[in-house]
Every structure is written in C-alpha cells, then in structure tokens.
Motif scaffolding. Structure first.
Motif, PDB file in Angstrom:
ATOM      1  N   VAL A 191       0.857  -1.186   0.000  1.00 44.16           N
ATOM      2  CA  VAL A 191       0.000   0.000   0.000  1.00 44.16           C
ATOM      3  C   VAL A 191       0.895   1.238   0.000  1.00 44.16           C
ATOM      4  CG1 VAL A 191      -1.779   1.273   1.264  1.00 44.16           C
ATOM      5  CG2 VAL A 191      -1.801  -1.226   1.260  1.00 44.16           C
ATOM      6  N   PRO A 192       0.776   2.116  -0.999  1.00 44.07           N
ATOM      7  CA  PRO A 192       1.728   3.211  -1.151  1.00 44.07           C
ATOM      8  C   PRO A 192       1.616   4.324  -0.112  1.00 44.07           C
ATOM      9  CG  PRO A 192       0.008   3.349  -2.821  1.00 44.07           C
ATOM     10  CD  PRO A 192      -0.172   2.029  -2.129  1.00 44.07           C
ATOM     11  N   ALA A 193       0.493   4.408   0.583  1.00 50.22           N
ATOM     12  CA  ALA A 193       0.320   5.480   1.573  1.00 50.22           C
ATOM     13  C   ALA A 193       0.037   4.885   2.946  1.00 50.22           C
ATOM     14  CB  ALA A 193      -0.838   6.393   1.167  1.00 50.22           C
ATOM     15  N   PRO A 194       0.484   5.555   4.015  1.00 43.73           N
ATOM     16  CA  PRO A 194       0.113   5.105   5.367  1.00 43.73           C
ATOM     17  C   PRO A 194      -1.392   5.255   5.558  1.00 43.73           C
ATOM     18  CG  PRO A 194       1.183   7.236   5.456  1.00 43.73           C
ATOM     19  CD  PRO A 194       1.315   6.764   4.043  1.00 43.73           C
ATOM     20  N   PHE A 195      -1.972   4.466   6.472  1.00 42.23           N
ATOM     21  CA  PHE A 195      -3.427   4.484   6.627  1.00 42.23           C
ATOM     22  C   PHE A 195      -3.809   4.180   8.071  1.00 42.23           C
ATOM     23  CE2 PHE A 195      -1.889   0.402   5.238  1.00 42.23           C
ATOM     24  CZ  PHE A 195      -2.589  -0.548   5.965  1.00 42.23           C
ATOM     25  N   ALA A 196      -5.106   4.222   8.338  1.00 41.63           N
ATOM     26  CA  ALA A 196      -5.695   3.939   9.656  1.00 41.63           C
ATOM     27  C   ALA A 196      -5.444   5.064  10.666  1.00 41.63           C
ATOM     28  CB  ALA A 196      -5.188   2.605  10.213  1.00 41.63           C
ATOM     29  N   PRO A 197      -6.172   6.173  10.532  1.00 42.51           N
ATOM     30  CA  PRO A 197      -6.024   7.288  11.477  1.00 42.51           C
ATOM     31  C   PRO A 197      -6.632   6.967  12.840  1.00 42.51           C
ATOM     32  CG  PRO A 197      -7.808   7.737   9.954  1.00 42.51           C
ATOM     33  CD  PRO A 197      -7.140   6.483   9.461  1.00 42.51           C
ATOM     34  N   ALA A 198      -6.065   7.533  13.891  1.00 40.53           N
ATOM     35  CA  ALA A 198      -6.545   7.274  15.255  1.00 40.53           C
ATOM     36  C   ALA A 198      -6.879   8.547  16.017  1.00 40.53           C
ATOM     37  CB  ALA A 198      -5.505   6.476  16.034  1.00 40.53           C
ATOM     38  N   SER A 199      -6.766   9.694  15.371  1.00 44.99           N
ATOM     39  CA  SER A 199      -6.944  10.948  16.112  1.00 44.99           C
ATOM     40  C   SER A 199      -8.349  11.100  16.681  1.00 44.99           C
ATOM     41  CB  SER A 199      -6.619  12.145  15.223  1.00 44.99           C
ATOM     42  OG  SER A 199      -7.460  12.180  14.084  1.00 44.99           O
ATOM     43  N   THR A 200      -9.376  10.659  15.952  1.00 45.11           N
ATOM     44  CA  THR A 200     -10.742  10.815  16.449  1.00 45.11           C
ATOM     45  C   THR A 200     -10.970   9.957  17.687  1.00 45.11           C
ATOM     46  OG1 THR A 200     -11.513  11.262  14.203  1.00 45.11           O
ATOM     47  CG2 THR A 200     -13.179  10.705  15.842  1.00 45.11           C
ATOM     48  N   VAL A 201     -10.500   8.726  17.641  1.00 44.36           N
ATOM     49  CA  VAL A 201     -10.656   7.816  18.782  1.00 44.36           C
ATOM     50  C   VAL A 201      -9.988   8.398  20.022  1.00 44.36           C
ATOM     51  CG1 VAL A 201     -10.030   5.548  19.694  1.00 44.36           C
ATOM     52  CG2 VAL A 201     -10.793   5.769  17.315  1.00 44.36           C
ATOM     53  N   VAL A 202      -8.748   8.822  19.862  1.00 38.08           N
ATOM     54  CA  VAL A 202      -7.966   9.278  21.008  1.00 38.08           C
ATOM     55  C   VAL A 202      -8.478  10.619  21.533  1.00 38.08           C
ATOM     56  CG1 VAL A 202      -5.670   9.965  21.785  1.00 38.08           C
ATOM     57  CG2 VAL A 202      -5.941   7.996  20.260  1.00 38.08           C
ATOM     58  N   THR A 203      -8.750  11.548  20.628  1.00 39.08           N
ATOM     59  CA  THR A 203      -9.176  12.881  21.060  1.00 39.08           C
ATOM     60  C   THR A 203     -10.539  12.830  21.739  1.00 39.08           C
ATOM     61  OG1 THR A 203      -7.934  13.868  19.236  1.00 39.08           O
ATOM     62  CG2 THR A 203      -9.543  15.263  20.329  1.00 39.08           C
ATOM     63  N   SER A 204     -11.451  12.023  21.210  1.00 41.27           N
ATOM     64  CA  SER A 204     -12.762  11.893  21.848  1.00 41.27           C
ATOM     65  C   SER A 204     -12.635  11.301  23.246  1.00 41.27           C
ATOM     66  CB  SER A 204     -13.687  11.027  20.997  1.00 41.27           C
ATOM     67  OG  SER A 204     -14.013  11.690  19.790  1.00 41.27           O
ATOM     68  N   ALA A 205     -11.817  10.270  23.381  1.00 43.79           N
ATOM     69  CA  ALA A 205     -11.612   9.662  24.697  1.00 43.79           C
ATOM     70  C   ALA A 205     -10.969  10.649  25.660  1.00 43.79           C
ATOM     71  CB  ALA A 205     -10.758   8.404  24.563  1.00 43.79           C
ATOM     72  N   LEU A 206     -10.018  11.402  25.169  1.00 50.88           N
ATOM     73  CA  LEU A 206      -9.328  12.399  25.994  1.00 50.88           C
ATOM     74  C   LEU A 206     -10.319  13.425  26.533  1.00 50.88           C
ATOM     75  CD1 LEU A 206      -6.699  13.678  27.018  1.00 50.88           C
ATOM     76  CD2 LEU A 206      -6.339  14.606  24.723  1.00 50.88           C
ATOM     77  N   LEU A 207     -11.195  13.907  25.674  1.00 51.93           N
ATOM     78  CA  LEU A 207     -12.153  14.918  26.109  1.00 51.93           C
ATOM     79  C   LEU A 207     -13.237  14.337  27.016  1.00 51.93           C
ATOM     80  CD1 LEU A 207     -12.446  17.089  22.891  1.00 51.93           C
ATOM     81  CD2 LEU A 207     -11.557  17.773  25.128  1.00 51.93           C
ATOM     82  N   GLN A 208     -13.635  13.099  26.771  1.00 56.11           N
ATOM     83  CA  GLN A 208     -14.614  12.488  27.680  1.00 56.11           C
ATOM     84  C   GLN A 208     -13.996  12.260  29.060  1.00 56.11           C
ATOM     85  OE1 GLN A 208     -17.706  12.411  27.282  1.00 56.11           O
ATOM     86  NE2 GLN A 208     -17.851  12.779  25.083  1.00 56.11           N
ATOM     87  N   ALA A 209     -12.692  12.010  29.106  1.00 54.12           N
ATOM     88  CA  ALA A 209     -12.006  11.897  30.397  1.00 54.12           C
ATOM     89  C   ALA A 209     -12.029  13.228  31.132  1.00 54.12           C
ATOM     90  CB  ALA A 209     -10.572  11.416  30.189  1.00 54.12           C
ATOM     91  N   VAL A 210     -11.910  14.318  30.389  1.00 49.51           N
ATOM     92  CA  VAL A 210     -11.984  15.651  30.988  1.00 49.51           C
ATOM     93  C   VAL A 210     -13.383  15.908  31.547  1.00 49.51           C
ATOM     94  CG1 VAL A 210     -11.896  18.134  30.494  1.00 49.51           C
ATOM     95  CG2 VAL A 210     -10.135  16.617  29.568  1.00 49.51           C
ATOM     96  N   VAL A 211     -14.410  15.548  30.782  1.00 48.06           N
ATOM     97  CA  VAL A 211     -15.789  15.741  31.234  1.00 48.06           C
ATOM     98  C   VAL A 211     -16.062  14.898  32.484  1.00 48.06           C
ATOM     99  CG1 VAL A 211     -18.214  15.337  30.646  1.00 48.06           C
ATOM    100  CG2 VAL A 211     -16.682  16.387  28.970  1.00 48.06           C
ATOM    101  N   ALA A 212     -15.586  13.667  32.482  1.00 45.69           N
ATOM    102  CA  ALA A 212     -15.766  12.812  33.661  1.00 45.69           C
ATOM    103  C   ALA A 212     -15.114  13.439  34.882  1.00 45.69           C
ATOM    104  CB  ALA A 212     -15.179  11.428  33.390  1.00 45.69           C
ATOM    105  N   THR A 213     -13.922  13.988  34.679  1.00 44.49           N
ATOM    106  CA  THR A 213     -13.222  14.657  35.781  1.00 44.49           C
ATOM    107  C   THR A 213     -14.014  15.846  36.291  1.00 44.49           C
ATOM    108  OG1 THR A 213     -11.083  13.967  34.873  1.00 44.49           O
ATOM    109  CG2 THR A 213     -11.074  15.806  36.437  1.00 44.49           C
ATOM    110  N   ALA A 214     -14.548  16.639  35.358  1.00 40.19           N
ATOM    111  CA  ALA A 214     -15.332  17.812  35.752  1.00 40.19           C
ATOM    112  C   ALA A 214     -16.554  17.417  36.561  1.00 40.19           C
ATOM    113  CB  ALA A 214     -15.754  18.590  34.507  1.00 40.19           C
ATOM    114  N   ALA A 215     -17.236  16.352  36.152  1.00 36.35           N
ATOM    115  CA  ALA A 215     -18.410  15.892  36.890  1.00 36.35           C
ATOM    116  C   ALA A 215     -18.037  15.494  38.310  1.00 36.35           C
ATOM    117  CB  ALA A 215     -19.055  14.715  36.159  1.00 36.35           C
ATOM    118  N   GLY A 216     -16.904  14.811  38.441  1.00 33.91           N
ATOM    119  CA  GLY A 216     -16.460  14.398  39.762  1.00 33.91           C
ATOM    120  C   GLY A 216     -16.070  15.572  40.640  1.00 33.91           C
TER     121      GLY A 216
END
Length: 251
Positions: free
Chosen positions: A187-212
């Motif tokens: 495959v000539p180009a790199p593939f399989a991005p992960a930014s959405t998975v990681v960034t969404s989880a990161l922000l949900q961790a922030v929201v969980a912290t805020a609730a606590g």
C-alpha cells in the motif's frame, strides 16, 4: 497479511495511544476538568470548536447522553465537518486569516466562559486565531492538539505560532504527524487514522473529571441522560429549563 491482522494492529495502536494519553496527560486532564468545573460553578458557559475532522471530537461533547448539558458547539460555516461541497473548501477555510475574529464577534462567548479548541495539527490560522481572540475576550481556552506538529511542521499563521502557544491548558493527543498508524509494503500510503478515537476519549475523560469535581464540591453536575431510556426526556427537560440561559443549541 490478513485484514484481521491489520485490524488487530490498528486496535493495538489505538490502545497504545490511549494508554500514553492516560498516563502522560493525567495532570493536564485533571487541570482541564477542574477548569470546566470552575466555569460551571461560577455561572460561565462552555463551548467547543474544531474544524474538519477535528470537529468530530468537539461535536461529541455537545447534547449527548452522559455529557455536560452546558457544552455548546461553536460553529464556523463551511469549516465544521465535511458536509460542505467540495469538501476541500473546509480545509481552505481553516487557512483564512480573520475568520475566527468574525465568528467570535457574532457568537455568545463572553469573559468567564471556557472554550475547547480541537485541532490535530494546530498549525492553521483558524484554530490559532480562535484561541488568540477568545483569550483576548477573557475566555479561558483549552487546546487539544498533537504537540508533535509544532516541532515537525511549520505554522501556517502569520505569527509563526501554533494553537498550543495560545491556550491556558494544552492536552496533547500524542498523534504522530500524518495521523496514520499503519503501513504495508503493498500500500503506497500510510493508513488507519486514530486521532478521532484518542481525542474523543481524551475529552470524555476531561468531562468525567469535571463531573467528579463538581460532585465533590456539593454541586450537581448538569448532565444529560439518554432520550432512549424511560424518563430521559423528562430529566433533560428539567436540565434545559434550569440552565436555559447557558445552553444555545436549543434556540
């Protein structure tokens, strides 16, 4: 190599990034959660912005089950998501100088609010100026970005700076430049991005912290319930009524 093997490699890569963010960004996540809680407790409003695919993580904070009802999406016509045609126009708008100021001039943001700005590269004019102009208005800014871009790419803003340079707090997603986790000889180009998975989880961790944090202070977090469970709509209706002056996506 089988598709299953590639799928496993992708999951391994995503899990590895999530573990890095969990361990290396723990202090920043705690600080960001505390800032959201401070804003809610002080009567401020919460906003989230992202352009292109970075908008997906911002949208994931808005009007969702288990989320803070006070998070409002700050939109820039043509730059949020990929619904604009042609899709490349959205990328072009990210590079337009002055657009962020025009958007903020017509937005409800005010001093004392908090704005989350999501930009993977943090190098384009729109997220840089969004953070700069918001802070100039007395808004606290949490930037969510890959800090690696600041050392491996050049800024597209006239100042030569990146999003990370104009934030009260920075959350580093650890995503490698190019946002592609897998390669294959055939495959000539790199593939399989992960930014959405990681960034969404990161922000949900922030929201969980805020609730606590809010709960620890004796303040009920303004959380939404799923509308697909019994009593969910009634619960949300009470939240919307109580915080009507701080929720803008229902107007």
């Amino acid at each position: 190599m089988s598709d299953r093997t590639l799928a496993g490699q992708y999951f391994d890569a995503a899990i590895g990034l999530l573990q890095r963010v969990r361990d290396e960004e723990a202090d920043a996540i705690a600080a960001a959660g505390g800032l959201l809680a401070d804003t809610v407790a002080a009567g401020g409003r919460l906003f989230a912005f992202g352009a292109g695919h970075s908008s997906l993580a911002a949208q994931d904070l808005v009007y969702r089950a288990g989320g803070l009802a006070l998070v409002n999406l700050l939109t820039v016509p043509g730059a949020v998501g990929v619904d604009v045609v042609p899709a490349t126009l959205g990328s072009a708008l990210e590079r337009v100088d002055g657009l962020a100021a025009a958007v903020l001039d017509t937005s409800p943001l005010r001093a004392g609010d908090t704005l989350v700005v999501v930009s993977l590269s943090g190098r384009n004019a729109l997220p840089v100026e969004m953070a700069m102009n918001a802070r100039a208005r007395g808004v606290r800014v949490i930037g969510v970005t890959s800090v690696a871009y600041a050392t491996e790419t050049s800024s597209r803003h006239a100042s030569g700076t990146f999003l990370k340079d104009h934030c009260d707090l920075v959350l580093d997603s650890k995503i490698a430049v190019g946002d592609a986790e897998l390669t294959l000889d055939t495959v000539p180009a790199p593939f399989a991005p992960a930014s959405t998975v990681v960034t969404s989880a990161l922000l949900q961790a922030v929201v969980a912290t805020a609730a606590g944090v809010l709960a620890d202070r004796g303040i009920e977090p303004p959380l939404l319930r799923s509308g697909n469970v019994d009593g969910g709509h009634e619960w949300n209706g009470r939240i919307f009524e109580r915080y009507a002056d701080r929720i803008f996506y229902r107007r």
